[in-house]
Design an enzyme around this catalytic site. Structure first.
Site, PDB file in Angstrom:
ATOM      1  N   ASP A  18       0.862  -1.190   0.000  1.00 32.60           N
ATOM      2  CA  ASP A  18       0.000   0.000   0.000  1.00 32.60           C
ATOM      3  C   ASP A  18       0.892   1.231   0.000  1.00 32.60           C
ATOM      4  OD1 ASP A  18      -2.464   1.521   0.203  1.00 32.60           O
ATOM      5  OD2 ASP A  18      -1.938   1.914   2.284  1.00 32.60           O
ATOM      6  N   GLY A  51      -3.074   9.301  -3.670  1.00 29.64           N
ATOM      7  CA  GLY A  51      -4.402   9.613  -4.221  1.00 29.64           C
ATOM      8  C   GLY A  51      -4.473  10.754  -5.210  1.00 29.64           C
ATOM      9  N   CYS A  81      -4.276  -1.461  -2.149  1.00 34.78           N
ATOM     10  CA  CYS A  81      -4.392  -0.018  -2.368  1.00 34.78           C
ATOM     11  C   CYS A  81      -5.262   0.159  -3.607  1.00 34.78           C
ATOM     12  CB  CYS A  81      -2.995   0.564  -2.611  1.00 34.78           C
ATOM     13  SG  CYS A  81      -2.993   2.302  -3.053  1.00 34.78           S
ATOM     14  N   CYS A 200     -11.057   2.915  -0.430  1.00 36.02           N
ATOM     15  CA  CYS A 200      -9.667   3.258  -0.114  1.00 36.02           C
ATOM     16  C   CYS A 200      -9.344   2.509   1.169  1.00 36.02           C
ATOM     17  CB  CYS A 200      -9.521   4.762   0.085  1.00 36.02           C
ATOM     18  SG  CYS A 200      -7.891   5.243   0.725  1.00 36.02           S
TER      19      CYS A 200
END
Ligand code: DGL
Length: 282
Positions: A18, A51, A81, A200
């Site tokens: 992640d 992001g 992720c 998420c």
């Protein structure tokens, strides 16, 4: 370029990747469901959050992490992720994996989540909260449409939620403001939504607040359990991969940030002490 001959061939741990701490919310389900396997967790905390980053950067960073996990002996890597799954997974599977080692596998978290949602929603109106990158990629809409074309999907980008978690602010009053704002915006856009995907892996750490601002008849779907069950099912259908997973119940954690930071925050999320090592990705 990495060649199959450069990679350890003996059975190895399952790699979990992640951008930061969020993947731990998926990994803990894997560990609870399949405790015998060895696991390596890699968090790119020094470069999180992903992001708001471009496709090119998310792809480049994710590929570096996958390579490193393969070098550590993993034959199977889970991108825990959504941003990496949405922006990098397909290219890695189709372009890079055949060159690195076609027998290794990289799996994501979007598909297992999309597979479940059709059995949960009754109104056939589903909301997704996720990073800007995941929402803009429209990956959830596409994956859900392939499986359940009758479902109406509405996405809400929540650009500050992952940074709040990554910076240890998930329990702060400031987080309430941003959680409420995006939940209200999503439900104003489609009042028929009866379930919301937490798209998420950082968001389960905001679950109490998300629940507080979401009407009680709307179901919230964190992904950890679905992804872990889907992995269990994948391994039962792929004995050739199962043979490549070592089983000594070891857990190793790596971070691109200072291990002390990782240890402190990860222990908070996992409720147990963690001893991470530093790793450089390039
Ligand atoms: N936890 C990640 C996800 O599932 C990424 C959050 C971020 O780095 O912005 O999308």
């Amino acid at each position: 370029m990495l060649q199959p001959a450069d990679l350890p061939s003996a059975p190895g741990p399952i790699g979990v990747f992640d951008s930061g701490y969020g993947g731990l919310t998926v990994w803990r389900w894997m560990r609870d469901l399949m405790p015998d396997y060895d696991y390596v967790y890699l968090g790119d905390n020094a470069r999180a959050p992903y992001g708001n980053r471009s496709f090119e950067l998310v792809y480049e960073f994710t590929l570096q992490a996958v390579r490193r996990l393969f070098q550590m002996g993993c034959h199977l890597v889970i991108l825990a992720c959504n941003t990496a799954s949405a922006k990098a997974l397909r290219t890695i599977q189709q372009h890079d994996l055949p060159q690195m080692d076609a027998s290794r596998r990289v799996l994501g978290v979007v598909r297992p989540t999309a597979e479940c949602v059709g059995y949960i929603t009754r109104s056939r109106h589903v909301g997704i909260v996720a990073t800007t990158g995941t929402i803009r990629s429209r990956t959830y809409e596409l994956e859900i449409a392939k499986l359940f074309p009758d479902i109406v999907v509405t996405g809400e980008a929540c650009p500050l939620w992952a940074p709040l978690v990554e910076n240890g602010e998930a329990q702060s009053d400031g987080a309430d403001y941003f959680v409420r704002r995006h939940i209200e915006s999503l439900l104003n856009r489609d009042p028929q939504i009866d379930c919301i995907i937490l798209g998420c892996t950082h968001y389960p750490l905001l679950l109490d607040k998300i629940r507080r601002y979401t009407p009680s008849d709307i179901r919230l779907l964190p992904q950890g359990e679905y992804v872990a069950r889907s992995l269990e099912c994948y391994l039962s259908r792929h004995p050739e991969m199962l043979q490549q997973v070592s089983r000594n119940a070891t857990r190793h954690f790596y971070t691109t940030e200072r291990p002390e930071f990782f240890n402190e925050n990860a222990a908070m999320f996992l409720g147990e002490p963690v001893s991470a090592e530093h790793v450089v990705l390039k």
